[in-house]
Enzyme design. Structure first.
Site, mmCIF file in Angstrom:
data_model
loop_
_atom_site.group_PDB
_atom_site.id
_atom_site.type_symbol
_atom_site.label_atom_id
_atom_site.label_comp_id
_atom_site.label_asym_id
_atom_site.label_seq_id
_atom_site.Cartn_x
_atom_site.Cartn_y
_atom_site.Cartn_z
ATOM 1 N N HIS A 98 0.904 -1.204 0.114
ATOM 2 C CA HIS A 98 -0.038 0.032 -0.048
ATOM 3 C C HIS A 98 1.078 1.269 -0.065
ATOM 4 O O HIS A 98 1.613 1.324 0.827
ATOM 5 C CB HIS A 98 -0.988 0.062 1.142
ATOM 6 C CG HIS A 98 -1.835 1.247 1.405
ATOM 7 N ND1 HIS A 98 -3.039 0.985 1.740
ATOM 8 C CD2 HIS A 98 -1.717 2.477 1.272
ATOM 9 C CE1 HIS A 98 -3.811 2.010 1.891
ATOM 10 N NE2 HIS A 98 -2.829 2.979 1.445
ATOM 11 N N HIS A 100 3.196 4.176 0.583
ATOM 12 C CA HIS A 100 3.686 4.919 1.704
ATOM 13 C C HIS A 100 5.005 5.673 1.439
ATOM 14 O O HIS A 100 5.735 5.139 0.679
ATOM 15 C CB HIS A 100 3.544 4.079 2.769
ATOM 16 C CG HIS A 100 4.669 2.779 2.799
ATOM 17 N ND1 HIS A 100 4.376 1.486 2.086
ATOM 18 C CD2 HIS A 100 5.847 2.446 3.320
ATOM 19 C CE1 HIS A 100 5.109 0.602 1.934
ATOM 20 N NE2 HIS A 100 6.247 1.508 2.826
ATOM 21 N N HIS A 102 8.144 7.256 3.550
ATOM 22 C CA HIS A 102 8.656 7.391 4.842
ATOM 23 C C HIS A 102 9.259 8.529 5.079
ATOM 24 O O HIS A 102 9.833 9.364 4.160
ATOM 25 C CB HIS A 102 9.909 6.428 5.013
ATOM 26 C CG HIS A 102 9.702 5.006 4.690
ATOM 27 N ND1 HIS A 102 9.510 4.176 5.695
ATOM 28 C CD2 HIS A 102 9.275 4.108 3.516
ATOM 29 C CE1 HIS A 102 9.459 2.991 5.428
ATOM 30 N NE2 HIS A 102 9.241 2.882 4.077
HETATM 31 P P1 5GP Z 1 8.581 -0.731 3.218
HETATM 32 O O1 5GP Z 1 9.657 -1.513 3.564
HETATM 33 O O2 5GP Z 1 7.263 -1.377 2.478
HETATM 34 O O3 5GP Z 1 8.881 0.728 2.443
HETATM 35 O O4 5GP Z 1 8.031 -0.090 4.731
HETATM 36 C C1 5GP Z 1 7.018 -0.789 5.351
HETATM 37 C C2 5GP Z 1 7.224 -0.187 6.776
HETATM 38 O O5 5GP Z 1 5.888 -0.255 7.355
HETATM 39 C C3 5GP Z 1 8.430 -0.539 7.644
HETATM 40 O O6 5GP Z 1 9.143 0.657 7.929
HETATM 41 C C4 5GP Z 1 7.843 -1.187 8.823
HETATM 42 O O7 5GP Z 1 8.258 -1.068 9.935
HETATM 43 C C5 5GP Z 1 6.419 -0.385 8.924
HETATM 44 N N1 5GP Z 1 5.245 -1.346 9.182
HETATM 45 C C6 5GP Z 1 4.860 -2.361 9.137
HETATM 46 N N2 5GP Z 1 3.843 -3.062 9.711
HETATM 47 C C7 5GP Z 1 3.589 -2.127 10.453
HETATM 48 C C8 5GP Z 1 2.246 -1.704 11.297
HETATM 49 O O8 5GP Z 1 1.596 -2.545 11.611
HETATM 50 N N3 5GP Z 1 2.433 -0.467 11.948
HETATM 51 C C9 5GP Z 1 3.234 0.465 11.929
HETATM 52 N N4 5GP Z 1 2.949 1.695 12.481
HETATM 53 N N5 5GP Z 1 4.369 0.515 10.947
HETATM 54 C C10 5GP Z 1 4.486 -0.987 10.208
HETATM 55 ZN ZN ZN Z 2 -4.314 -0.822 1.546
#
Ligand code: 5GP
Ligand code: ZN
Length: 115
Positions: A98, A100, A102
């Site tokens: 989904h 996002h 950072h």
């Molecule tokens: P990606 O690697 O997909 O760019 O980052 C996903 C981010 O979502 C990671 O930094 C991870 O720590 C965060 N994340 C995953 N599950 C959860 C959750 O249930 N709650 C929160 N607040 N962050 C989450």
């Molecule tokens: Zn979603």
């Protein structure tokens, strides 16, 4: 989207530490912070990957960046600045499907990949 953890956070089915919310956008603290400030900004609309964006999403993505500035002001890190990272797909290591954004900050960030 039923099995999406970020959609569940939007619906309140999974708790989160919210920082900002309006009708289009939600921001909350990352559960596993990589910096003193680590906030995730997401659209409420489920879009799996940046490569799925359509022309109709252009205003939404623009809004996300102005919202990031609002959050920076609200949380007191606008002056010192921040880094925005958005992972897309396998090579980036995207874990949550989904989109996002950072927001990282709260210290001088090292490990610049580009620049
Ligand atoms: P990606 O690697 O997909 O760019 O980052 C996903 C981010 O979502 C990671 O930094 C991870 O720590 C965060 N994340 C995953 N599950 C959860 C959750 O249930 N709650 C929160 N607040 N962050 C989450
Ligand atoms: Zn979603």
């Amino acid at each position: 989207m039923e099995d999406c953890i970020f959609c569940k956070i939007i619906k309140g089915e999974i708790p989160s530490k919210k920082v900002y919310e309006d009708e289009d956008v939600l921001a909350f603290h990352d559960i596993n912070p990589a910096a003193p400030i680590h906030i995730l900004v997401i659209p409420k609309k489920h879009i799996s990957k940046l490569t799925d964006l359509k022309e109709e999403d252009e205003a939404l993505i623009g809004k996300i960046y102005t919202t990031i500035n609002k959050i920076a002001e609200q949380e007191g890190f606008k002056e010192n600045g921040y880094r925005v990272i958005a992972n897309c797909g396998k090579d980036s290591g995207q874990e949550v499907m989904h989109i996002h954004f950072h927001i990282l900050g709260g210290k001088v960030l090292g490990d610049k990949i580009v620049g």
